[in-house]
Design a protein around this motif. Sequence first.
Motif, mmCIF file in Angstrom:
data_model
loop_
_atom_site.group_PDB
_atom_site.id
_atom_site.type_symbol
_atom_site.label_atom_id
_atom_site.label_comp_id
_atom_site.label_asym_id
_atom_site.label_seq_id
_atom_site.Cartn_x
_atom_site.Cartn_y
_atom_site.Cartn_z
ATOM 1 N N THR A 1 124.399 -44.349 71.865
ATOM 2 C CA THR A 1 124.853 -45.589 72.560
ATOM 3 C C THR A 1 124.598 -46.652 71.623
ATOM 4 O O THR A 1 125.300 -47.551 71.703
ATOM 5 N N SER A 2 123.500 -46.804 70.855
ATOM 6 C CA SER A 2 123.175 -47.847 70.155
ATOM 7 C C SER A 2 122.335 -47.374 68.828
ATOM 8 O O SER A 2 121.401 -46.510 69.182
ATOM 9 N N PHE A 3 122.327 -48.123 67.591
ATOM 10 C CA PHE A 3 121.464 -47.634 66.789
ATOM 11 C C PHE A 3 120.139 -48.502 66.884
ATOM 12 O O PHE A 3 120.052 -49.560 67.056
ATOM 13 N N GLY A 4 119.045 -47.547 66.711
ATOM 14 C CA GLY A 4 117.784 -48.408 66.646
ATOM 15 C C GLY A 4 116.875 -47.725 65.411
ATOM 16 O O GLY A 4 117.268 -46.592 65.057
ATOM 17 N N SER A 5 116.058 -48.419 65.080
ATOM 18 C CA SER A 5 115.097 -48.172 63.820
ATOM 19 C C SER A 5 114.254 -46.741 64.455
ATOM 20 O O SER A 5 113.575 -46.041 63.773
ATOM 21 N N GLY A 6 113.940 -46.818 65.824
ATOM 22 C CA GLY A 6 113.212 -45.884 66.285
ATOM 23 C C GLY A 6 111.917 -46.263 66.366
ATOM 24 O O GLY A 6 110.540 -45.723 66.489
ATOM 25 N N LEU A 7 111.452 -47.705 65.970
ATOM 26 C CA LEU A 7 110.724 -48.383 65.994
ATOM 27 C C LEU A 7 110.146 -49.485 67.014
ATOM 28 O O LEU A 7 108.866 -49.746 67.153
ATOM 29 N N GLY A 8 110.961 -49.712 67.907
ATOM 30 C CA GLY A 8 110.937 -50.739 68.839
ATOM 31 C C GLY A 8 109.681 -50.449 69.790
ATOM 32 O O GLY A 8 108.829 -51.230 69.931
ATOM 33 N N LEU A 9 109.649 -49.387 70.603
ATOM 34 C CA LEU A 9 108.738 -49.238 71.253
ATOM 35 C C LEU A 9 107.272 -48.916 70.825
ATOM 36 O O LEU A 9 106.222 -49.309 71.186
ATOM 37 N N TYR A 10 107.512 -48.440 69.643
ATOM 38 C CA TYR A 10 106.237 -48.275 68.957
ATOM 39 C C TYR A 10 105.442 -49.721 68.513
ATOM 40 O O TYR A 10 104.346 -49.987 68.774
ATOM 41 N N LEU A 11 106.312 -50.575 68.182
ATOM 42 C CA LEU A 11 105.882 -52.119 67.849
ATOM 43 C C LEU A 11 105.338 -52.665 69.261
ATOM 44 O O LEU A 11 104.387 -53.414 69.336
ATOM 45 N N VAL A 12 106.160 -52.232 70.280
ATOM 46 C CA VAL A 12 105.519 -52.814 71.626
ATOM 47 C C VAL A 12 104.199 -52.362 71.835
ATOM 48 O O VAL A 12 103.417 -53.095 72.212
ATOM 49 N N LYS A 13 103.909 -51.069 71.762
ATOM 50 C CA LYS A 13 102.775 -50.487 72.065
ATOM 51 C C LYS A 13 101.776 -51.365 70.991
ATOM 52 O O LYS A 13 100.519 -51.625 71.588
ATOM 53 N N LYS A 14 101.947 -51.254 70.001
ATOM 54 C CA LYS A 14 101.190 -51.838 68.812
ATOM 55 C C LYS A 14 100.825 -53.183 69.213
ATOM 56 O O LYS A 14 99.510 -53.610 69.213
ATOM 57 N N SER A 15 101.758 -53.873 69.639
ATOM 58 C CA SER A 15 101.531 -55.431 69.850
ATOM 59 C C SER A 15 100.650 -55.598 71.176
ATOM 60 O O SER A 15 99.595 -56.190 71.504
ATOM 61 N N ALA A 16 100.913 -54.684 72.065
ATOM 62 C CA ALA A 16 100.099 -54.648 73.412
ATOM 63 C C ALA A 16 98.644 -54.340 73.010
ATOM 64 O O ALA A 16 97.908 -55.059 73.666
ATOM 65 N N GLU A 17 98.202 -53.487 72.122
ATOM 66 C CA GLU A 17 96.973 -53.199 71.872
ATOM 67 C C GLU A 17 96.539 -54.332 71.241
ATOM 68 O O GLU A 17 95.190 -54.790 71.542
ATOM 69 N N VAL A 18 97.086 -55.295 70.248
ATOM 70 C CA VAL A 18 96.803 -56.212 69.660
ATOM 71 C C VAL A 18 96.201 -57.324 70.825
ATOM 72 O O VAL A 18 95.276 -58.068 70.729
ATOM 73 N N LEU A 19 97.120 -57.482 72.001
ATOM 74 C CA LEU A 19 96.818 -58.370 73.037
ATOM 75 C C LEU A 19 95.700 -57.840 73.730
ATOM 76 O O LEU A 19 95.483 -58.478 74.901
ATOM 77 N N GLY A 20 95.092 -56.695 73.493
ATOM 78 C CA GLY A 20 94.070 -56.222 74.387
ATOM 79 C C GLY A 20 94.661 -55.546 75.881
ATOM 80 O O GLY A 20 94.009 -55.375 76.630
ATOM 81 N N GLY A 21 95.897 -55.077 75.643
ATOM 82 C CA GLY A 21 96.563 -54.686 76.855
ATOM 83 C C GLY A 21 96.964 -53.107 76.771
ATOM 84 O O GLY A 21 96.661 -52.480 75.704
ATOM 85 N N THR A 22 97.664 -52.774 77.697
ATOM 86 C CA THR A 22 98.109 -51.149 77.492
ATOM 87 C C THR A 22 99.532 -51.308 77.924
ATOM 88 O O THR A 22 99.971 -51.990 78.856
ATOM 89 N N MET A 23 100.404 -50.378 77.534
ATOM 90 C CA MET A 23 101.728 -50.108 77.794
ATOM 91 C C MET A 23 101.808 -48.786 78.919
ATOM 92 O O MET A 23 101.158 -47.790 78.433
ATOM 93 N N SER A 24 102.437 -48.723 79.610
ATOM 94 C CA SER A 24 102.794 -47.551 80.164
ATOM 95 C C SER A 24 104.564 -47.543 80.704
ATOM 96 O O SER A 24 104.961 -48.465 80.772
ATOM 97 N N PHE A 25 104.820 -46.313 80.991
ATOM 98 C CA PHE A 25 106.175 -46.047 81.342
ATOM 99 C C PHE A 25 106.381 -45.215 82.446
ATOM 100 O O PHE A 25 105.530 -44.228 82.740
ATOM 101 N N GLU A 26 107.288 -45.557 83.519
ATOM 102 C CA GLU A 26 107.652 -44.528 84.558
ATOM 103 C C GLU A 26 108.919 -44.552 84.702
ATOM 104 O O GLU A 26 109.997 -45.043 84.433
ATOM 105 N N ASP A 27 109.218 -43.233 84.659
ATOM 106 C CA ASP A 27 110.392 -42.684 84.965
ATOM 107 C C ASP A 27 111.088 -43.059 86.488
ATOM 108 O O ASP A 27 110.390 -42.668 87.403
ATOM 109 N N LEU A 28 112.042 -43.705 86.549
ATOM 110 C CA LEU A 28 112.459 -44.176 88.027
ATOM 111 C C LEU A 28 113.686 -43.261 88.464
ATOM 112 O O LEU A 28 114.254 -43.353 89.470
ATOM 113 N N GLY A 29 113.946 -42.082 87.676
ATOM 114 C CA GLY A 29 115.065 -41.270 88.010
ATOM 115 C C GLY A 29 116.404 -41.856 87.714
ATOM 116 O O GLY A 29 117.320 -41.431 86.663
#
Lengths: 514, 129
Positions: free
Chosen positions: A470-498
Amino acid sequence: MQIATLTRFAAITIVTLTAITVTLLVGMRTTLQEELAILRTEAEFRQLGNDLAAASDLLTREARYYSVGGDRTHYDAFWREVNETRTRDNVVARLRELGAPPEELALIEEAKANSDALIATESAAFAAVADGDFERARSLMFGPAYDRDKEIIMAPIRDFEERMNSRLLGEVAEAREEVNRALFLTTGTVLAYVIVTLSLLFLLFIRRVTVPLTRITDALDDVAAGEPDIAIPYTDGKDEIGSLAKAAAAFKSTLEQNRELARALIEHRDHLEDEVAARTTALTDANTELAEFAYRTSHDLRAPIVSSARLLSVVEESIRDEDPQEALTSLGYARTALDRLDKLLQDILALVKVERLEEDAEWIRLDDVLREALQRASHLEGFERLSVELDLGHDDPLLLKRSRLEVVTDNLISNAVKYQNPEQPSPHLRIETREDEAGVHVIVRDNGLGIPVEQQDKVFGMFKRFHPRTSFGSGLGLYLVKKSAEVLGGTMSFEDLGDGSLFRLTLGPPGEAT
Amino acid sequence: MTRATCVLVVDDNEGDQYLAARTLRKFDEALTILTAYDGEEALEVLEQAAKKPDIILLDLNMPRMDGIEFLEEYQRRAILPHTTIVVLSSSDLADDRSGTTVFDCVQHYVVKPLLTRHLPEILGGDDAH
């Protein structure tokens, strides 16, 4: 009361009682001796009375024998009694010695005084015998006058005997009474002595010592055995047992504190071990991640360069072969490879920035940040197909590091744009912010391609690509999101909506987000 | 050993797919070339393709199902016992190389790019160009 005091009191009581008892026993002995003395005196008094009567009778008898027979032996016996034996005088002297009452002595004196008449009669009888006139002598000695005179002697003597007897009987009865009283008193005292001594011993050693000691010892045994909720008895006592019980209670409390301390130490040790284990795991994970990152970047950086170099060779060959079409195709692939290399480098740079960049937190409104992110994403291919819905309920400013928050919002929004489901007739993106007891939430949901179920556990992993076609990605995007959330003192979660995905950034409990 | 007639190229990079296909065609124009973007797609192709490949050129770094995962699955299912698998990777690290040699079905390990000189040994047959 202290047991020592009680013991002293008991000792004093026992000594006093002993002294009283000994005194009473001695008194008893004296009383008995006194009674004996009175009895002896009584006997002597009686004897004296008898002696007196006997002496008088002796004189009468000897005088009568002499007056009848003229036998000088009786005459001598008579005068021996009168002049040598002097029974009457001796009796009087002895009575005085014995302290006979004056009225009794007076009776003897009276008898003595009355004897003169009789002695005169007897002297006349003796004179008649000496004259050989036995007739006259007999009539004198056996006549009614003699009997009358004799009677006035014997009457006071009998009176004396009676008075003495009655007095002596009284004295003896009194002495008996005295003895009885003393006996009663002594018996009572001894009985009291025994009872008091035994009671004190019982009180001291059974009630005050033995029973408490046994109970305290039993309680201590239970405490030593580790039984909970054991109360030491007698701790409110004011005596030595009380002190002992207090000491035992203090010991118990120390023991319990020590046990508590040991428990706490063990807990602390276990906790430390857990913490060390957790940190070791975290460090190992970080190392593994770092090693994987190094390996993957070296590979992913090299691969497009290798490809591009080869593609450029192909371009060169194609130009030589005068095949411009092939040259253009190869150049196209080379460009794609280099674009991806650029994208990868940008993401690596972003990752370095997320982890290293010094950034001050500033007061930010989430709706502002999200609207700006949408503005940036609006240039992406396919954005125009998305219907975007905003429900930005949270509008209080938050103190946050802006660039980290933008990494999260930009990546989540651009993913929703890039990974739309082509079969979905009405692709949409819904962004929501709200606050509850868990913290502030930024929720990004779409009805795009989603994440394959078997890969959902790696959704925030490094170099994870789920839709390569579908689209090229480095595979680092969501990893970056998680790391950034940690720096913000927060957490990331994912839910499958079907039919899509839901990504949620939760910024700590209210007031704690940085 | 008979000459291969059908090759499956498994690579997530279109440029690399293009280069491999071009090199193969230059060597033998008659070759049938199938492509897949990752391990999962490769398994689907193997199941569905009318003509089964004699050779599989397998990249290691791929999304969804990578080369190693594909090899595990391939070996587990014992899909094509007579097919030669050639690992075509941009990595020349010893770890990557040894990671693939534990699979019996892997015959060769080639570091990208695939060049014409690699092909005679890979494709087999006497007709070497």
